[in-house]
Design an enzyme around this catalytic site. Structure first.
Site, PDB file in Angstrom:
ATOM      1  N   GLY A   1       0.810  -1.210   0.000  1.00 16.50           N
ATOM      2  CA  GLY A   1       0.000   0.000   0.000  1.00 16.50           C
ATOM      3  C   GLY A   1       0.846   1.263   0.000  1.00 16.50           C
ATOM      4  O   GLY A   1       2.021   1.237  -0.401  1.00 16.50           O
ATOM      5  N   ILE A  37      -7.078  -2.900   0.997  1.00 17.36           N
ATOM      6  CA  ILE A  37      -8.547  -2.935   1.022  1.00 17.36           C
ATOM      7  C   ILE A  37      -9.094  -1.505   1.070  1.00 17.36           C
ATOM      8  O   ILE A  37     -10.237  -1.280   0.725  1.00 17.36           O
ATOM      9  CB  ILE A  37      -9.102  -3.748   2.221  1.00 17.36           C
ATOM     10  CG1 ILE A  37      -8.677  -3.129   3.562  1.00 17.36           C
ATOM     11  CG2 ILE A  37      -8.701  -5.202   2.125  1.00 17.36           C
ATOM     12  CD1 ILE A  37      -9.503  -3.639   4.739  1.00 17.36           C
ATOM     13  N   ASP A  38      -8.273  -0.534   1.492  1.00 15.68           N
ATOM     14  CA  ASP A  38      -8.769   0.839   1.691  1.00 15.68           C
ATOM     15  C   ASP A  38      -9.007   1.589   0.377  1.00 15.68           C
ATOM     16  O   ASP A  38      -9.701   2.596   0.367  1.00 15.68           O
ATOM     17  CB  ASP A  38      -7.759   1.660   2.519  1.00 15.68           C
ATOM     18  CG  ASP A  38      -7.456   1.040   3.869  1.00 15.68           C
ATOM     19  OD1 ASP A  38      -8.261   0.209   4.329  1.00 15.68           O
ATOM     20  OD2 ASP A  38      -6.411   1.379   4.451  1.00 15.68           O
ATOM     21  N   MET A  85     -13.571  -0.812   7.965  1.00 18.65           N
ATOM     22  CA  MET A  85     -12.212  -0.269   7.900  1.00 18.65           C
ATOM     23  C   MET A  85     -12.077   0.788   6.799  1.00 18.65           C
ATOM     24  O   MET A  85     -13.059   1.167   6.170  1.00 18.65           O
ATOM     25  CB  MET A  85     -11.210  -1.399   7.663  1.00 18.65           C
ATOM     26  CG  MET A  85     -10.896  -2.195   8.907  1.00 18.65           C
ATOM     27  SD  MET A  85      -9.611  -3.415   8.539  1.00 18.65           S
ATOM     28  CE  MET A  85      -9.152  -3.921  10.201  1.00 18.65           C
ATOM     29  N   ARG A 100      -9.292   3.306   7.177  1.00 18.14           N
ATOM     30  CA  ARG A 100      -8.395   4.349   7.705  1.00 18.14           C
ATOM     31  C   ARG A 100      -8.922   5.750   7.356  1.00 18.14           C
ATOM     32  O   ARG A 100     -10.045   6.048   7.753  1.00 18.14           O
ATOM     33  CB  ARG A 100      -6.961   4.124   7.196  1.00 18.14           C
ATOM     34  CG  ARG A 100      -5.929   4.881   8.003  1.00 18.14           C
ATOM     35  CD  ARG A 100      -4.571   4.277   7.898  1.00 18.14           C
ATOM     36  NE  ARG A 100      -4.435   3.140   8.784  1.00 18.14           N
ATOM     37  CZ  ARG A 100      -4.323   3.216  10.115  1.00 18.14           C
ATOM     38  NH1 ARG A 100      -4.351   4.377  10.708  1.00 18.14           N
ATOM     39  NH2 ARG A 100      -4.211   2.139  10.838  1.00 18.14           N
ATOM     40  N   HIS A 107     -10.835  -7.344  11.137  1.00 16.48           N
ATOM     41  CA  HIS A 107      -9.974  -8.014  10.159  1.00 16.48           C
ATOM     42  C   HIS A 107     -10.690  -9.077   9.328  1.00 16.48           C
ATOM     43  O   HIS A 107     -10.083  -9.625   8.393  1.00 16.48           O
ATOM     44  CB  HIS A 107      -8.741  -8.596  10.857  1.00 16.48           C
ATOM     45  CG  HIS A 107      -7.835  -7.510  11.353  1.00 16.48           C
ATOM     46  ND1 HIS A 107      -8.080  -6.829  12.516  1.00 16.48           N
ATOM     47  CD2 HIS A 107      -6.725  -6.951  10.810  1.00 16.48           C
ATOM     48  CE1 HIS A 107      -7.147  -5.904  12.687  1.00 16.48           C
ATOM     49  NE2 HIS A 107      -6.307  -5.960  11.665  1.00 16.48           N
ATOM     50  N   GLN A 144     -12.607  -8.295   7.246  1.00 11.64           N
ATOM     51  CA  GLN A 144     -12.629  -7.628   5.929  1.00 11.64           C
ATOM     52  C   GLN A 144     -11.381  -7.911   5.101  1.00 11.64           C
ATOM     53  O   GLN A 144     -11.334  -7.609   3.921  1.00 11.64           O
ATOM     54  CB  GLN A 144     -12.745  -6.108   6.124  1.00 11.64           C
ATOM     55  CG  GLN A 144     -14.065  -5.673   6.691  1.00 11.64           C
ATOM     56  CD  GLN A 144     -13.988  -4.296   7.317  1.00 11.64           C
ATOM     57  OE1 GLN A 144     -14.200  -3.291   6.650  1.00 11.64           O
ATOM     58  NE2 GLN A 144     -13.687  -4.223   8.606  1.00 11.64           N
ATOM     59  N   ARG A 145     -10.340  -8.427   5.747  1.00 11.23           N
ATOM     60  CA  ARG A 145      -9.075  -8.643   5.042  1.00 11.23           C
ATOM     61  C   ARG A 145      -8.757 -10.104   4.812  1.00 11.23           C
ATOM     62  O   ARG A 145      -7.783 -10.419   4.123  1.00 11.23           O
ATOM     63  CB  ARG A 145      -7.929  -8.024   5.841  1.00 11.23           C
ATOM     64  CG  ARG A 145      -7.930  -6.557   5.796  1.00 11.23           C
ATOM     65  CD  ARG A 145      -6.642  -5.893   6.139  1.00 11.23           C
ATOM     66  NE  ARG A 145      -5.646  -6.619   6.857  1.00 11.23           N
ATOM     67  CZ  ARG A 145      -4.860  -6.067   7.791  1.00 11.23           C
ATOM     68  NH1 ARG A 145      -5.033  -4.793   8.119  1.00 11.23           N
ATOM     69  NH2 ARG A 145      -3.922  -6.749   8.376  1.00 11.23           N
TER      70      ARG A 145
HETATM   71  O1  F6P Z   1      -4.743  -0.381   5.621  1.00 11.94           O
HETATM   72  C1  F6P Z   1      -5.498  -1.527   5.786  1.00 11.94           C
HETATM   73  C2  F6P Z   1      -6.095  -1.595   7.173  1.00 11.94           C
HETATM   74  O2  F6P Z   1      -6.871  -2.764   7.261  1.00 11.94           O
HETATM   75  C3  F6P Z   1      -6.904  -0.362   7.587  1.00 11.94           C
HETATM   76  O3  F6P Z   1      -8.175  -0.349   7.002  1.00 11.94           O
HETATM   77  C4  F6P Z   1      -6.882  -0.517   9.081  1.00 11.94           C
HETATM   78  O4  F6P Z   1      -7.074   0.718   9.749  1.00 11.94           O
HETATM   79  C5  F6P Z   1      -5.511  -1.053   9.342  1.00 11.94           C
HETATM   80  O5  F6P Z   1      -5.063  -1.666   8.152  1.00 11.94           O
HETATM   81  C6  F6P Z   1      -5.435  -2.062  10.472  1.00 11.94           C
HETATM   82  O6  F6P Z   1      -4.109  -2.404  10.660  1.00 11.94           O
HETATM   83  P1  F6P Z   1      -3.638  -3.625  11.561  1.00 11.94           P
HETATM   84  O7  F6P Z   1      -3.771  -4.872  10.749  1.00 11.94           O
HETATM   85  O8  F6P Z   1      -2.228  -3.317  11.875  1.00 11.94           O
HETATM   86  O9  F6P Z   1      -4.524  -3.689  12.774  1.00 11.94           O
END
Ligand code: F6P
Length: 366
Positions: free
Chosen positions: A119, A143-144, A186, A188, A290, A292-293
Site C-alpha cells: 500500500g 482494502i482501503d 475499515m 483508515r 480483520h 474484511q481482510r
Molecule cells: O490499511 C489496511 C487496514 O486494514 C486499515 O483499514 C486498518 O485501519 C488497518 O489496516 C489495520 O491495521 P492492523 O492490521 O495493523 O490492525
C-alpha cells in the site's frame, strides 16, 4: 539456466489477492528462459535478517495460490529498511536506516530487480529505494483503495463484498427487532469501503472520514425511519469517521515500529452519543475488523491481482523501474511511484458514487 533474478515481497497489512499477484508474476516469468523469481519473507525483513529468509518461487510453489487469502511470503506493517527497530540497553527502542546495507546485500545476492506489492507506506519505501538506484516496480494493494492514480487496488472489492454481506444480515435482524444497527468498517482515512457497501447493502446512513458528521442529522434520519416505534435503521460508519469538531476514535499502538494510531471503536461511540441526545430505539453495533481482510478474493480481485502480477513482471523485463502498475480503465498502465504516493485517494465532494448515495437519501451527516 536462469541468468536474471527478480525478488518479490509483500508489505503492509495483508489483503485478499496478494497470492494471486505472486502467482501472476511467477507464471509470467516462467515463460522466459532466463528469469528466476525469489520471494523475500515478511516484506524486506527476509533480506535484512541474518540468516536471510528467501525462498525460490517456481510454478510448483504457486500452484493453487489464485484462491488463497493472505500471503505465502508473510508481511509486516512495522519497521522496514529505513526504520529498522533496535532495542537499547535500557529496554527502549530506536530505529536505524539500513537501506544502503540492504541494497548492497541485494547486489551480492544477484538480485536484478524487486517487485514490491504493498500500500501507500510500502510504495513510499519503493520510491525511496528507487531514488537510491534500486531497480524496483510497485504493485498497489490495499482494502482501503486509498492509493492515487489507480481506479482500484486489489483487495478492495473483496472487502466491499464482505461488508455488503454483513449489512444484508444486519438488515434482517434490525427489521425483526425494530433496531438501529451500526456497522463499523475499515478504510483508515478513506471512506471508500463504507460508501460502496452502504450503497450495495441499502444502508440509511453512511459516515465517512471525508465528511465530518452532525449527529443531529443522523438522529433525524433514524426518526424518519420509524412510525410508532416500528421501523429500523442501518448505519455504516468508517473507522476514521468523526463528528464535526471531534476527533477519530483509536489508541496509540504499543507494537514496536507501528507508526499509525490503531483506529476502532467509533461505532460504540456513535451508539452512546445517539443515546445521549435522546434516541430511544434499541441500538446495537458490530465491528467487522480483520474479517474484511481475510479469506478468498472475489473473482474481480483475482483478475485484477493477476493482471497486476503479469504486468509487473513485464515492467521488470522492459526495465520500467520506479513505476507502479495501475489500473486505469480499460488499461493496465504504469505511473511514476513519486506521483502515486504524492496524495491519497479520498472521497471528494464531486464523487459520482457520493452523488448517487445522496440521490438515494442516504444521510452523510453534512
Ligand atoms: O490499511 C489496511 C487496514 O486494514 C486499515 O483499514 C486498518 O485501519 C488497518 O489496516 C489495520 O491495521 P492492523 O492490521 O495493523 O490492525
Amino acid at each position: 539456466m536462469a541468468t536474471k533474478r527478480v525478488m518479490v515481497l509483500t508489505g503492509g497489512g495483508d489483503c485478499p489477492g496478494l497470492n494471486a499477484v505472486i502467482r501472476g508474476i511467477v507464471k509470467r516469468a516462467s515463460l522466459e528462459k532466463d528469469w528466476e523469481v525469489i520471494g523475500c519473507i515478511e516484506s524486506f525483513n527476509g533480506v535484512l535478517r541474518e540468516p536471510t529468509e528467501i525462498v525460490v518461487l517456481d510454478e510448483k510453489s504457486v500452484a493453487g495460490l489464485l484462491v488463497e487469502g493472505g500471503t505465502i511470503l508473510g508481511t509486516t506493517n512495522k519497521g522496514g529498511p529505513f526504520a529498522w527497530p533496535i532495542k537499547n540497553h535500557d529496554g527502549t527502542w530506536t530505529t536505524v536506516d539500513r537501506s544502503d546495507e540492504m541494497i548492497r546485500k541485494l547486489q551480492y545476492m544477484g538480485v536484478d530487480a524487486v517487485i514490491n506489492i504493498g500500500g501507500d507506506g510500502s510504495q513510499r519505501i519503493s520510491l525511496a529505494l528507487s531514488q537510491k538506484g534500486l531497480n524496483i516496480v510497485g504493485v498497489p494493494k490495499t482494502i482501503d483503495n486509498d492509493l492515487s492514480l489507480t481506479d482500484y487496488t486489489f483487495g478492495f472489492q473483496t472487502a466491499v463484498q464482505i461488508c455488503t454481506e454483513a449489512i444484508d444480515k444486519l438488515v434482517t435482524t434490525a427489521a425483526s427487532h425494530n433496531r438501529v444497527f451500526i456497522l463499523e468498517v475499515m478504510g483508515r482515512d478513506a471512506g471508500w469501503i463504507a460508501l460502496h457497501s452502504a450503497i450495495a447493502g441499502g444502508a440509511d446512513v453512511c459516515l465517512i472520514p471525508e465528511i465530518p458528521y452532525d449527529i443531529e442529522k443522523v438522529k433525524e434520519k433514524i426518526e424518519a425511519r420509524y412510525t410508532n416505534r416500528r421501523g429500523f435503521c442501518n448505519i455504516v460508519i468508517a473507522e476514521g469517521a468523526k463528528p464535526i469538531g471531534g476527533e477519530v476514535v483509536g489508541k496509540a499502538s504499543t507494537e514496536v515500529g507501528y507508526q499509525h494510531i490503531r483506529l476502532g471503536g467509533v461505532a460504540e461511540k456513535l451508539a452512546a452519543d445517539l443515546k445521549n441526545i435522546g434516541v430511544e430505539h434499541d441500538i446495537r453495533y458490530t465491528l467487522l475488523g480483520h474479517l474484511q481482510r481475510g479469506g478468498i478474493p472475489t473473482a474481480y480481485d483475482r483478475i485484477l491481482a493477476t493482471e497486476f502480477g503479469v504486468r509487473a513482471f513485464e515492467f521488470v523485463k522492459e526495465g520500467r523501474f520506479g513505476e507502479m502498475v495501475a489500473y486505469r480503465h480499460p488499461e493496465i498502465i504504469g505511473v511514476p511511484l513519486a506521483e502515486a504516493v504524492s496524495k491519497p485517494n479520498l472521497v471528494t465532494p464531486d464523487n459520482r458514487l457520493l452523488h448517487t448515495a445522496k440521490g438515494l437519501g442516504i444521510v452523510f451527516g453534512d
